[in-house]
Design an enzyme around this catalytic site. Sequence first.
Site, PDB file in Angstrom:
ATOM      1  N   ARG A   1       0.834  -1.201   0.000  1.00  0.00           N
ATOM      2  CA  ARG A   1       0.000   0.000   0.000  1.00  0.00           C
ATOM      3  C   ARG A   1       0.872   1.256   0.000  1.00  0.00           C
ATOM      4  O   ARG A   1       0.614   2.211  -0.735  1.00  0.00           O
ATOM      5  CB  ARG A   1      -0.928   0.023   1.222  1.00  0.00           C
ATOM      6  CG  ARG A   1      -1.986  -1.059   1.232  1.00  0.00           C
ATOM      7  CD  ARG A   1      -3.045  -0.788   2.285  1.00  0.00           C
ATOM      8  NE  ARG A   1      -2.543  -0.743   3.652  1.00  0.00           N
ATOM      9  CZ  ARG A   1      -2.394  -1.797   4.446  1.00  0.00           C
ATOM     10  NH1 ARG A   1      -2.684  -3.014   3.985  1.00  0.00           N
ATOM     11  NH2 ARG A   1      -1.965  -1.651   5.690  1.00  0.00           N
TER      12      ARG A   1
ATOM     13  N   LYS B   1     -12.478  15.843   4.295  1.00  0.00           N
ATOM     14  CA  LYS B   1     -13.665  15.445   3.523  1.00  0.00           C
ATOM     15  C   LYS B   1     -14.510  14.471   4.331  1.00  0.00           C
ATOM     16  O   LYS B   1     -13.998  13.608   5.024  1.00  0.00           O
ATOM     17  CB  LYS B   1     -13.210  14.812   2.205  1.00  0.00           C
ATOM     18  CG  LYS B   1     -14.319  14.543   1.205  1.00  0.00           C
ATOM     19  CD  LYS B   1     -14.950  13.174   1.314  1.00  0.00           C
ATOM     20  CE  LYS B   1     -13.999  12.035   1.046  1.00  0.00           C
ATOM     21  NZ  LYS B   1     -14.713  10.717   1.027  1.00  0.00           N
TER      22      LYS B   1
ATOM     23  N   LYS C   1     -18.661  18.190  -2.614  1.00  0.00           N
ATOM     24  CA  LYS C   1     -18.346  17.063  -3.499  1.00  0.00           C
ATOM     25  C   LYS C   1     -19.633  16.275  -3.734  1.00  0.00           C
ATOM     26  O   LYS C   1     -19.903  15.285  -3.073  1.00  0.00           O
ATOM     27  CB  LYS C   1     -17.270  16.177  -2.855  1.00  0.00           C
ATOM     28  CG  LYS C   1     -16.863  14.972  -3.694  1.00  0.00           C
ATOM     29  CD  LYS C   1     -15.722  14.198  -3.045  1.00  0.00           C
ATOM     30  CE  LYS C   1     -15.372  12.947  -3.848  1.00  0.00           C
ATOM     31  NZ  LYS C   1     -14.174  12.252  -3.315  1.00  0.00           N
TER      32      LYS C   1
END
Length: 381
Positions: free
Chosen positions: A90, A174, A258
């Site tokens: 990752r 976010k 968004k």
Amino acid sequence: MSSNMMDTPGYTSTLPGTQVTSGSETSYLYPYHPPAVAKSLIEIAQALVNPRGKGIYATDETIDSIESRLASAEGIVGKLYTDAEKRERRRRFRQCLYESLPTDYISGVILYHETLLDFQMGPVLSNRGIIPGVRADTNAHPLPISPSEPATQGLDDLLPRLQAAARAGARFSKWRAPILCNSSTLPTQAALEVQAESLARFAAISQQAGLVPIVEPDVDFAEDASLNRSVEVHIKIISMIYARCAAYGVLLEGSLIKPSFPQPGLKHPSRANTSVETIGLAAATVLARSLPVAVAGVVFLSGGLSDSDSVQYLNAVNAIVNGAPSESPLCLSRLPNLSFSFGRGLQGSAMQKWVKGNEAGAKAAFEERAKACFLAARGEM
């Protein structure tokens, strides 16, 4: 906040009734928005959507989600990695793309907390002029009155988590709120109220931590909702979000939204015959009817859309705005920049190449997709 935070060149502070003045523009602030912090929030929000066309790379998948995508791209069923090997994979995938992101097209990156705090990759981005952000929400839980609908979690310890993210280099955050939608019973009023409340509280807390909030109302399109129904639900949830943001004193100039694209559900008979131009007009209509003029910008999500559809929809809504007459009753010319915050829509092809050891190919594939998104965000495809 210490008093010296108020002494920003070009800015004036007279609490209470604070004003932030820059050139000929003046914003009236609540006392809990120190001018220097407000100035930073506004500048970062503007930088995320300017120059027009630049957008955000969303890499905020959970650990399980990114592992699933890497395994799927690799296409080797049953291949086993140790936990340490998975973690390193990752890290290497993120580092490969972060170190080569095309700065002409990408303004910011949303990081998962592992990538930001454990891998400490915020400086990798900021050193290249790309703004790091962080995912703020955690897992969803069933809404008690309507168990099929999710309610997003993560508010209880949000402030210290965002303060830690800011220390690690994040400059925005976010929060995603999924909204189920069908032709009749969903979403319920309770679900809309819960999600609007959580998004507004998140936005206020994010600004308290000095981070630009991006509110994400993600309206589902898996069921049988018509386009009209999708438009109705989008307008309702976005309007509710900003009503709650007003209640919490969110500085809209220092925030982004968004949203999903309004569209017929996958089970609606009109799905296959709905043109991208129709989707573009629907998206422009939703924003014109529900988005406060002070919001700094819009960064659409790609969700479960194909790479092609997400870019075509983005291009269509910008083309509609570009061609709108000044006397349009929707006043589309007042809308802010309409850009992107894509994950799979940017990295899918790059991931396919990276898992095969082709790092140069991965970087080239990402740049190609990023350029397509940039052009779409200008309506120039």
